[in-house]
Design an enzyme around this catalytic site. Sequence first.
Site, mmCIF file in Angstrom:
data_model
loop_
_atom_site.group_PDB
_atom_site.id
_atom_site.type_symbol
_atom_site.label_atom_id
_atom_site.label_comp_id
_atom_site.label_asym_id
_atom_site.label_seq_id
_atom_site.Cartn_x
_atom_site.Cartn_y
_atom_site.Cartn_z
ATOM 1 N N GLU A 122 56.076 46.550 -39.283
ATOM 2 C CA GLU A 122 56.245 47.249 -40.557
ATOM 3 C C GLU A 122 57.428 46.597 -41.265
ATOM 4 O OE1 GLU A 122 57.102 51.441 -40.088
ATOM 5 O OE2 GLU A 122 57.227 51.795 -42.245
ATOM 6 N N HIS A 146 63.552 50.553 -37.461
ATOM 7 C CA HIS A 146 63.151 51.468 -36.395
ATOM 8 C C HIS A 146 62.129 50.843 -35.455
ATOM 9 C CE1 HIS A 146 60.153 52.559 -39.625
ATOM 10 N NE2 HIS A 146 59.299 52.642 -38.606
ATOM 11 N N HIS A 158 55.002 50.125 -33.089
ATOM 12 C CA HIS A 158 55.394 49.087 -34.042
ATOM 13 C C HIS A 158 56.902 48.981 -34.121
ATOM 14 C CE1 HIS A 158 55.239 52.647 -36.870
ATOM 15 N NE2 HIS A 158 56.302 52.081 -37.373
HETATM 16 C C1 LIG Z 1 55.164 56.355 -42.187
HETATM 17 C C2 LIG Z 1 55.750 55.490 -41.204
HETATM 18 C C3 LIG Z 1 57.025 54.781 -41.592
HETATM 19 O O1 LIG Z 1 57.730 54.344 -40.686
HETATM 20 O O2 LIG Z 1 57.341 54.695 -42.818
HETATM 21 C C4 LIG Z 1 54.877 54.759 -40.252
HETATM 22 O O3 LIG Z 1 55.353 53.974 -39.481
HETATM 23 S S1 LIG Z 1 53.204 55.135 -40.256
HETATM 24 C C5 LIG Z 1 52.556 54.288 -38.812
HETATM 25 C C6 LIG Z 1 51.106 54.379 -38.744
HETATM 26 N N1 LIG Z 1 50.483 53.491 -39.706
HETATM 27 C C7 LIG Z 1 49.967 52.292 -39.367
HETATM 28 O O4 LIG Z 1 49.950 51.876 -38.210
HETATM 29 C C8 LIG Z 1 49.350 51.494 -40.499
HETATM 30 C C9 LIG Z 1 48.936 50.127 -40.143
HETATM 31 N N2 LIG Z 1 48.034 50.101 -38.991
HETATM 32 C C10 LIG Z 1 46.714 49.799 -39.104
HETATM 33 O O5 LIG Z 1 46.217 49.525 -40.189
HETATM 34 C C11 LIG Z 1 45.925 49.805 -37.842
HETATM 35 O O6 LIG Z 1 46.554 50.642 -36.887
HETATM 36 C C12 LIG Z 1 45.706 48.412 -37.241
HETATM 37 C C13 LIG Z 1 44.897 47.531 -38.213
HETATM 38 C C14 LIG Z 1 46.994 47.702 -36.878
HETATM 39 C C15 LIG Z 1 44.908 48.582 -35.950
HETATM 40 O O7 LIG Z 1 43.830 49.412 -36.209
HETATM 41 P P1 LIG Z 1 42.768 49.768 -35.075
HETATM 42 O O8 LIG Z 1 43.479 50.114 -33.808
HETATM 43 O O9 LIG Z 1 41.781 50.715 -35.627
HETATM 44 O O10 LIG Z 1 42.063 48.385 -35.003
HETATM 45 P P2 LIG Z 1 41.428 47.662 -33.841
HETATM 46 O O11 LIG Z 1 41.129 48.616 -32.752
HETATM 47 O O12 LIG Z 1 40.328 46.883 -34.446
HETATM 48 O O13 LIG Z 1 42.600 46.706 -33.378
HETATM 49 C C16 LIG Z 1 42.688 45.382 -33.761
HETATM 50 C C17 LIG Z 1 43.543 44.656 -32.715
HETATM 51 O O14 LIG Z 1 44.898 45.087 -32.868
HETATM 52 C C18 LIG Z 1 45.372 45.662 -31.664
HETATM 53 N N3 LIG Z 1 46.276 46.740 -32.011
HETATM 54 C C19 LIG Z 1 45.983 47.880 -32.641
HETATM 55 N N4 LIG Z 1 47.087 48.606 -32.831
HETATM 56 C C20 LIG Z 1 48.112 47.888 -32.305
HETATM 57 C C21 LIG Z 1 49.507 48.102 -32.185
HETATM 58 N N5 LIG Z 1 50.072 49.192 -32.657
HETATM 59 N N6 LIG Z 1 50.255 47.147 -31.602
HETATM 60 C C22 LIG Z 1 49.684 46.023 -31.117
HETATM 61 N N7 LIG Z 1 48.371 45.758 -31.202
HETATM 62 C C23 LIG Z 1 47.591 46.690 -31.778
HETATM 63 C C24 LIG Z 1 44.126 46.113 -30.940
HETATM 64 O O15 LIG Z 1 44.376 46.198 -29.574
HETATM 65 C C25 LIG Z 1 43.159 44.997 -31.295
HETATM 66 O O16 LIG Z 1 43.433 43.881 -30.497
HETATM 67 P P3 LIG Z 1 42.289 42.903 -29.994
HETATM 68 O O17 LIG Z 1 41.696 42.352 -31.258
HETATM 69 O O18 LIG Z 1 43.016 41.906 -29.165
HETATM 70 O O19 LIG Z 1 41.348 43.779 -29.236
HETATM 71 CO CO LIG Z 2 57.255 53.194 -38.978
#
Ligand SMILES: C[C@H](C(=O)O)C(=O)SCCNC(=O)CCNC(=O)[C@H](O)C(C)(C)COP(=O)(O)OP(=O)(O)OC[C@H]1O[C@@H](n2cnc3c(N)ncnc32)[C@H](O)[C@@H]1OP(=O)(O)O
Ligand SMILES: [Co+2]
Length: 134
Positions: free
Chosen positions: A130, A7, A79
């Site tokens: 993911e 996805h 993502h």
């Molecule tokens: C259930 C389901 C499923 O499908 O099964 C899902 O998908 S759940 C979907 C939701 N769950 C998740 O997203 C879980 C994993 N995500 C995370 O742990 C977090 O979102 C993360 C660590 C990627 C980012 O967290 P955050 O935004 O608080 O962190 P920061 O602000 O410090 O961001 C760190 C750097 O990553 C960048 N950044 C943050 N989010 C994204 C993104 N989605 N795509 C691209 N870049 C990104 C920021 O701009 C920053 O860049 P720069 O350093 O250049 O400033």
């Molecule tokens: Co997902």
Amino acid sequence: MIGRLNHVAIAVKELAPAAAQYRNALGAKVSEPEPLPDHGVTVVFITLDNAKIELLEPLGEASPIADFVARNPKGAIHHICYEVDDIVAARDRLHASGARVLGGGEPKIGAHGKPVLFLHPGDFSGTLIELEQA
Ligand SMILES: C[C@H](C(=O)O)C(=O)SCCNC(=O)CCNC(=O)[C@H](O)C(C)(C)COP(=O)(O)OP(=O)(O)OC[C@H]1O[C@@H](n2cnc3c(N)ncnc32)[C@H](O)[C@@H]1OP(=O)(O)O
Ligand SMILES: [Co+2]
């Protein structure tokens, strides 16, 4: 190692108008919203013939998409999810390559009832990845 595209996820402030656009303007098959408190999101699934689209809305105080949605108030691609055969083997290979596996590397059960892991966007061309065990 990675296989099919599972996805693409789009994060939005509000699911209802985004889901309505997909249903009405694009004629897509759109599910009802499903809260996933373990992931801090509410999700709507859009089923295409060859993949899915997930619409995500922040859920709860500590949602991992809260900052992203604040930075992208109109919504944005959040993502992409690739399928792997063995998520633990994938995790170990990624660790060995030096890539950052989020959440301590422990798979969680994802939206489709299967184990998932996330990889830091800083290690993959600015894209949050993911992995889902197929
Ligand atoms: C259930 C389901 C499923 O499908 O099964 C899902 O998908 S759940 C979907 C939701 N769950 C998740 O997203 C879980 C994993 N995500 C995370 O742990 C977090 O979102 C993360 C660590 C990627 C980012 O967290 P955050 O935004 O608080 O962190 P920061 O602000 O410090 O961001 C760190 C750097 O990553 C960048 N950044 C943050 N989010 C994204 C993104 N989605 N795509 C691209 N870049 C990104 C920021 O701009 C920053 O860049 P720069 O350093 O250049 O400033
Ligand atoms: Co997902």
